[in-house]
Every structure is written in structure tokens, then in C-alpha cells.
Design an enzyme around this catalytic site. Sequence first.
Site, PDB file in Angstrom:
ATOM      1  N   LEU A   9      49.345  51.282  48.479  1.00 19.70           N
ATOM      2  CA  LEU A   9      48.720  50.229  49.551  1.00 19.70           C
ATOM      3  C   LEU A   9      49.351  48.705  49.537  1.00 19.70           C
ATOM      4  O   LEU A   9      49.923  48.353  50.509  1.00 19.70           O
ATOM      5  CB  LEU A   9      47.170  50.126  49.311  1.00 19.70           C
ATOM      6  N   SER A  53      43.792  43.310  39.003  1.00 22.26           N
ATOM      7  CA  SER A  53      42.598  43.335  40.109  1.00 22.26           C
ATOM      8  C   SER A  53      41.639  42.331  39.491  1.00 22.26           C
ATOM      9  O   SER A  53      41.631  41.996  38.570  1.00 22.26           O
ATOM     10  CB  SER A  53      42.203  44.798  39.805  1.00 22.26           C
ATOM     11  N   SER A  54      40.504  42.062  40.672  1.00 20.20           N
ATOM     12  CA  SER A  54      39.589  41.210  40.158  1.00 20.20           C
ATOM     13  C   SER A  54      38.299  41.677  39.417  1.00 20.20           C
ATOM     14  O   SER A  54      37.712  40.825  38.726  1.00 20.20           O
ATOM     15  CB  SER A  54      39.082  40.703  41.387  1.00 20.20           C
ATOM     16  N   CYS A  55      38.501  43.032  39.062  1.00 21.27           N
ATOM     17  CA  CYS A  55      37.502  43.661  38.272  1.00 21.27           C
ATOM     18  C   CYS A  55      37.844  43.127  36.767  1.00 21.27           C
ATOM     19  O   CYS A  55      37.160  43.698  35.698  1.00 21.27           O
ATOM     20  CB  CYS A  55      37.412  45.285  38.254  1.00 21.27           C
ATOM     21  N   TYR A  58      39.420  50.812  33.640  1.00 19.78           N
ATOM     22  CA  TYR A  58      40.572  50.351  34.266  1.00 19.78           C
ATOM     23  C   TYR A  58      40.787  48.745  34.257  1.00 19.78           C
ATOM     24  O   TYR A  58      42.066  48.201  34.052  1.00 19.78           O
ATOM     25  CB  TYR A  58      40.388  50.622  35.959  1.00 19.78           C
ATOM     26  N   LYS A 117      44.071  46.548  32.857  1.00 18.35           N
ATOM     27  CA  LYS A 117      44.739  45.499  33.630  1.00 18.35           C
ATOM     28  C   LYS A 117      44.754  44.160  32.840  1.00 18.35           C
ATOM     29  O   LYS A 117      45.655  43.348  32.833  1.00 18.35           O
ATOM     30  CB  LYS A 117      44.028  45.118  34.832  1.00 18.35           C
ATOM     31  N   PRO A 161      44.491  40.337  42.962  1.00 16.93           N
ATOM     32  CA  PRO A 161      43.925  40.132  43.974  1.00 16.93           C
ATOM     33  C   PRO A 161      42.328  40.578  43.937  1.00 16.93           C
ATOM     34  O   PRO A 161      41.899  41.333  43.382  1.00 16.93           O
ATOM     35  CB  PRO A 161      44.857  41.170  44.713  1.00 16.93           C
TER      36      PRO A 161
END
Length: 326
Positions: free
Chosen positions: A28, A121-123, A150, A154, A177
Site C-alpha cells: 500500500l 504506525s500511529s498505534c 506490532y 515499530k 502515519p
Amino acid sequence: MTADDGVEYTPTELDRDATFYVAGHRGLVGSAIVRKLESSGFSRLVGKTSAELDLKDRDAVFAYMADIKPKYLVLAAAKVGGILANSTYPVDFLSENLRIQTNVLDAALANDVERVAFLGSSCIYPKFAEQPIREESLLTGHLEPTNDAYAIAKIAGILNVQAVRRQYGLPWISAMPTNLYGPNDNFSPKGSHVLPALIRRYDDAARSKTASVTNWGTGTPRREFLHSDDMADAVLHLMEHYDGPEQVNVGTGRDATIREIAETIAHVVGYEGETAWDATKPDGTPQKLLDVSKLADAGWTSKISLHEGLERTVAWYRDHVNTIRE
């Protein structure tokens, strides 16, 4: 600006003729970055599919990097998935992402890659971080349990980049992001994130004229979504205009409820049936909106509205519905 060891470095326009490796170029984000780089005049883009190069294979990654000798690198490769996948396979998400990141970043360091952008990732932020979430919120609270494995991987990637800056003075950066969507997303019923899952569900229902669609949760959590083409534009902008150890949030600065997003998708695909909500299923984090002030200070803001982005994505999905990955 200065790198972390005091060596002077000023971000500038990247050399369009230099070798530029996009790890994860078929995914993606990676495919959007390739499109952006091609349209921006980069002439020596390189990449390998996962079948051609297993980024979990350390020796293979080192051999490939030594062969291509890139000047620039974007690490967009990752094992990703939605709530169901993350909850079911936490070991896979932790182990595979740690190996991918460590192998690629170590090989980049060994081969003197000048400029690296690590994408996360924003997580990574705490479940109950103050909204909108500032970069300083990292490591200040507990993570969302459904994707903590996850997220930890990151976070390790961010610290890896910071460690390289401290120890070697290289101007590597990290960008985090918000929720992304767009062409080449994962529309699998079991492995997708919420937005592509909703697109597939409502499009299938519209085609079959199903009377009702049932979505997970209550529909009340708020989410921010960024089109992958906007993300790619932001990554190139940051590589040419930002140098600092802190990760940079990349988003729109606007969010909506999952219920509102589902209604918009239903409208875009032309679904006229009813929508039910299964409150026995998890909602995840109640809100996840990024503070994008640092990104704005660097001179970038998003350009693609959610409605426009959804129209583009639905059109792409329908054009590729028979060939997309399951």
C-alpha cells in the site's frame, strides 16, 4: 540543523539520479512512494518482491544491499493487519517485523546509506494518549492490547533510527502515519484494516443487493485516515526538508466516527441497505487523532479529502477485485 553527534547536516533536494531502494515497493505505502518518486524524476528506483527477497533472511538482505548500494532508502515493508489478525497472531507480528527492520536497517548502515526514512504506525502511542496525539506521547502509557505486539516492533524501529543517529551521526528519520488506505491495500476479509474491510463488505452487499450489513463494534470510535498518495508525498517532503531524532506524525489532523465513515463508504459504493453493529466485538482505541503540527512546521499538509480518497480507492478496488490478494 545538526545530526545527533553534532555533525552539520542540512536537508536538501535528493539526487534524482541516485539509487533509491524502496523496501516493500508492492504494498500500500511502498507502491504509492514508487509512484511519487517516478513522477518526481527519480531514475534509479530498485525493489524486490517478498518472493524475490525475504527480508527476514539476514544474509540475503545484506547481500542484496551490498549489490545495489543505495544512497536513499524508505523502509515501508512490514507485516500488517487489522484487529483480528493482530489479536490472533501477536508472535508473528512482533517477530517478523523486528527481523525485517533489524535486517534492513543494519544492512543500510553497513553499506553507508545516506538517507533513510523508517515508516511506522500511529498505534505506537498509548491507548489513552491525550488527543490529538503529539510525538512526545511515545512511551508515556499502556498500548492498545489488540495490536501491542506490532506497536512494540515499530517502537523498536524508531529507537533503532535514533540509535544510528546518536552513534553514527547519520541523518536518518522516522515518520508515523495515521491509518492509511488506497490502491494495493489488503482487502482480505481476515487480514485487512477497517477501511478496506468496509469497502469490500459494502461493495459486496451492493452487488448482491444484501438487505443488511453488520460491522464490528459500536461504530463510536473516532479514526483519522490518510490516502497513501498523500503519505508518499509527505515522505519525500520530509526526506528533503526534515532532520531530527523525533518521529514525525503524518496525517490530516481530522477524524470521524467509524459509523460516519461506514455511511460515507456505503454512499460511495451505492449501497442502499441497512447497517447493524455487533457491540460484542471489540472497538479498539476510542480515538486516534494525530497532532500534525510538526509536519505542518516542516511545510507539508494533506491534499486529498476523505471523500475523494474513498472514490479513488473504490474505483481501484472495482478495477482489481478479481486479482487483489486474499
